[in-house]
Enzyme design. Structure first.
Site, PDB file in Angstrom:
ATOM      1  N   GLN A   1      16.441   0.882  31.440  1.00  0.00           N
ATOM      2  CA  GLN A   1      16.861   1.712  32.575  1.00  0.00           C
ATOM      3  C   GLN A   1      17.110   0.857  33.820  1.00  0.00           C
ATOM      4  O   GLN A   1      18.113   1.030  34.509  1.00  0.00           O
ATOM      5  CB  GLN A   1      15.764   2.768  32.840  1.00  0.00           C
ATOM      6  CG  GLN A   1      16.190   3.889  33.751  1.00  0.00           C
ATOM      7  CD  GLN A   1      17.232   4.800  33.094  1.00  0.00           C
ATOM      8  OE1 GLN A   1      17.352   4.823  31.879  1.00  0.00           O
ATOM      9  NE2 GLN A   1      18.001   5.491  33.908  1.00  0.00           N
TER      10      GLN A   1
ATOM     11  N   THR B   1       0.385   5.196  12.042  1.00  0.00           N
ATOM     12  CA  THR B   1       1.089   5.788  13.181  1.00  0.00           C
ATOM     13  C   THR B   1       0.098   6.004  14.335  1.00  0.00           C
ATOM     14  O   THR B   1      -1.125   6.031  14.123  1.00  0.00           O
ATOM     15  CB  THR B   1       1.681   7.165  12.807  1.00  0.00           C
ATOM     16  OG1 THR B   1       0.586   8.034  12.486  1.00  0.00           O
ATOM     17  CG2 THR B   1       2.628   7.089  11.625  1.00  0.00           C
TER      18      THR B   1
ATOM     19  N   LEU C   1       0.836  -1.196   0.000  1.00  0.00           N
ATOM     20  CA  LEU C   1       0.000   0.000   0.000  1.00  0.00           C
ATOM     21  C   LEU C   1       0.881   1.259   0.000  1.00  0.00           C
ATOM     22  O   LEU C   1       0.767   2.111  -0.885  1.00  0.00           O
ATOM     23  CB  LEU C   1      -0.920  -0.017   1.235  1.00  0.00           C
ATOM     24  CG  LEU C   1      -1.762   1.229   1.501  1.00  0.00           C
ATOM     25  CD1 LEU C   1      -2.798   1.429   0.403  1.00  0.00           C
ATOM     26  CD2 LEU C   1      -2.479   1.122   2.868  1.00  0.00           C
TER      27      LEU C   1
ATOM     28  N   HIS D   1      17.934  -2.175  33.910  1.00  0.00           N
ATOM     29  CA  HIS D   1      19.142  -2.981  33.690  1.00  0.00           C
ATOM     30  C   HIS D   1      20.424  -2.133  33.668  1.00  0.00           C
ATOM     31  O   HIS D   1      21.523  -2.696  33.586  1.00  0.00           O
ATOM     32  CB  HIS D   1      19.042  -3.742  32.365  1.00  0.00           C
ATOM     33  CG  HIS D   1      18.153  -4.956  32.409  1.00  0.00           C
ATOM     34  ND1 HIS D   1      16.786  -4.875  32.513  1.00  0.00           N
ATOM     35  CD2 HIS D   1      18.446  -6.275  32.366  1.00  0.00           C
ATOM     36  CE1 HIS D   1      16.274  -6.092  32.525  1.00  0.00           C
ATOM     37  NE2 HIS D   1      17.260  -6.964  32.434  1.00  0.00           N
ATOM     38  N   GLY D   2      20.266  -0.805  33.665  1.00  0.00           N
ATOM     39  CA  GLY D   2      21.434   0.080  33.694  1.00  0.00           C
ATOM     40  C   GLY D   2      22.369  -0.171  32.511  1.00  0.00           C
ATOM     41  O   GLY D   2      21.916  -0.429  31.395  1.00  0.00           O
TER      42      GLY D   2
ATOM     43  N   GLU E   1       1.301  -0.012  10.549  1.00  0.00           N
ATOM     44  CA  GLU E   1      -0.157  -0.253  10.495  1.00  0.00           C
ATOM     45  C   GLU E   1      -0.911   1.020  10.899  1.00  0.00           C
ATOM     46  O   GLU E   1      -1.993   0.958  11.484  1.00  0.00           O
ATOM     47  CB  GLU E   1      -0.586  -1.421  11.394  1.00  0.00           C
ATOM     48  CG  GLU E   1       0.115  -2.748  11.115  1.00  0.00           C
ATOM     49  CD  GLU E   1      -0.425  -3.547   9.946  1.00  0.00           C
ATOM     50  OE1 GLU E   1      -0.258  -3.059   8.807  1.00  0.00           O
ATOM     51  OE2 GLU E   1      -0.967  -4.630  10.150  1.00  0.00           O
TER      52      GLU E   1
ATOM     53  N   ARG F   1      19.998  -8.346  41.026  1.00  0.00           N
ATOM     54  CA  ARG F   1      21.036  -7.312  41.035  1.00  0.00           C
ATOM     55  C   ARG F   1      21.121  -6.665  42.422  1.00  0.00           C
ATOM     56  O   ARG F   1      20.106  -6.213  42.963  1.00  0.00           O
ATOM     57  CB  ARG F   1      20.682  -6.255  39.974  1.00  0.00           C
ATOM     58  CG  ARG F   1      21.561  -5.031  39.974  1.00  0.00           C
ATOM     59  CD  ARG F   1      22.909  -5.317  39.387  1.00  0.00           C
ATOM     60  NE  ARG F   1      23.682  -4.099  39.202  1.00  0.00           N
ATOM     61  CZ  ARG F   1      24.991  -4.089  39.001  1.00  0.00           C
ATOM     62  NH1 ARG F   1      25.656  -5.225  38.946  1.00  0.00           N
ATOM     63  NH2 ARG F   1      25.630  -2.950  38.822  1.00  0.00           N
TER      64      ARG F   1
END
Ligand code: COS
Length: 382
Positions: free
Chosen positions: A335, A364, A124, A337-338, A362, A267
């Site tokens: 974030q 915006t 398309l 997981h740093g 599909e 962690r």
């Protein structure tokens, strides 16, 4: 009102979860790295009935509902959003063919798509026509018993691996959006070729490329639907595709949440696990709540579709909400997981890159808001 899945839906969900865990998840990083279309996984998915989940059995489908397709998409996206996108693209093509194809077209393409003997694409968008779908410039001119198609299409998912494409072209320029028609064009048709393959931020392994049409002659019988019905076919199938994009986003969010919880529980900083810290807890709480809200909106849209009710507004709401949430929470997963999250040894940076596309394709998210508002005004205007 029930919040329970049926036994059949639960079985489907478990079956896909096993496949996603045992096969797709183990390959997800490699697919992301190599950017190669995972043909073997695609064929395995066909054997499991995952491509044509919601197609009738008489056409080689699994005879299940759209809710089951959503459940499948969520499970696959939890392992790889790009693989999930490949499977749901095929369901998009199946939707167009099943709803608008002649008996002959259905018999020719649907069972073959279900078995992965053929791959399709949906053409398309163009360089100058993305959100404004009615403004395409590709033309199809009638010449005797044939249409002659000219133009270029862009960002076509699986365009380079597809055996045929459903292409949208202007058949009557005097009629605006009512002058657009859809055609099936097979690979090998003279003048039809694959152009540049795009290099993308994410969703690797799911190729996107240009399709070029130069004096491509197809018989009248290759028209899908009626002349002038093209925009309706495109927009209606996009409504349906938007539910699947919402499902992709839900799957991504689920993966982001699971990985974040696992990391935060293991962690240690300042002498304790970081899940003890309220700023981490806040991110996880919001992630979990948005995940549930997005899941419910997605289920509702699929439910309405299965009931044969109008679902345009609900599909756009689910797509908008779920994909915004997926972008936000995959960002937060990085974030949490740093420094590790920014590196490819962990999966969260892939979720983050993959999530971005869901806000764009599909339709915006700005287009989704237009669709929602139009439907609301239609409903409430006095
Ligand atoms: N289902 C079926 N038909 C629909 C429809 C839908 N959801 N939405 C609109 N139509 C019909 C309209 O009824 C109209 O037909 P009639 O004139 O016979 O009534 C026709 O399609 C054109 O609709 P409209 O005039 O509303 O079109 P617009 O040009 O104003 O555009 C938007 C409407 C913006 C909503 C549409 O162009 C759109 O969704 N754009 C995004 C395209 C997109 O998602 N691209 C991504 C491609 S795949 S990555």
């Amino acid at each position: 009102m029930g919040f329970q899945l049926t036994e059949e839906q639960k079985l489907m969900q478990q079956m896909v979860r096993n496949f996603a865990e045992e096969v797709i998840k183990k390959r997800a990083a490699e697919i992301d790295e190599t950017d190669e279309f995972p043909m073997d996984i695609y064929k395995q998915a066909a054997e499991l009935g995952l491509l044509a989940v919601n197609m009738p059995e008489e056409f080689g489908g699994s005879g299940m509902d759209s809710m089951s397709a959503v459940l499948a998409s969520i499970e696959v996206a939890r392992a790889s959003a790009s693989v999930a996108n490949i499977f749901s693209s095929t369901r998009h093509h199946l939707f167009c063919l099943y709803n608008y194809g002649t008996e002959e077209q259905k018999r020719k393409y649907i069972p073959a798509l279900a078995k992965a003997e053929l791959i399709g694409s949906f053409a398309l968008s163009e360089a100058g026509s993305g959100s404004d779908a009615s403004s395409i410039s590709t033309t199809a001119k009638l010449d005797g018993d044939e249409y002659v198609i000219d133009g270029n299409k862009m960002w076509i998912t699986m365009g380079n691996v597809a055996d045929f494409t459903i292409v949208f072209a202007v058949t009557d320029p005097t009629k605006g959006s009512k002058g657009i028609s859809a055609f099936i064009v097979e690979k090998g048709t003279p003048g039809f070729s694959v152009g540049k393959r795009e290099r993308k931020l994410g969703q690797k392994g799911n190729p996107v490329c240009e399709l070029l049409f130069e004096n491509v002659r197809v018989p009248k019988s290759n028209m899908l639907g009626e002349e002038g019905q093209g925009i309706k076919i495109a927009l209606q199938s996009l409504d349906s595709g938007r539910i699947e994009v919402a499902a992709l986003a839900v799957g991504l969010m689920q993966a982001a949440l699971e990985d974040s919880v696992n990391y935060a529980e293991n962690r240690k900083q300042f002498g304790q696990k970081i899940s003890n810290f309220q700023m981490i807890q806040s991110m996880i709480a919001e992630m979990a709540t948005d995940l549930d809200a997005a899941t419910l909106l997605t289920y509702r849209a699929a439910y309405l579709k299965d009931q044969g009710k109008k679902f345009t507004r609900e599909a756009s709401m689910a797509k908008w909400f779920a994909t915004e949430a997926a972008m936000k929470h995959t960002t937060n997963a990085v974030q949490i997981h740093g420094g590790y999250g920014y590196c490819m040894d962990y999966n969260v940076e892939r979720y983050f890159r993959d999530a971005k596309l869901t806000q764009i394709f599909e339709g915006t998210n700005q287009i989704q808001q237009i669709v929602i508002c139009r439907e609301v005004l239609k409903q409430w205007a006095k």
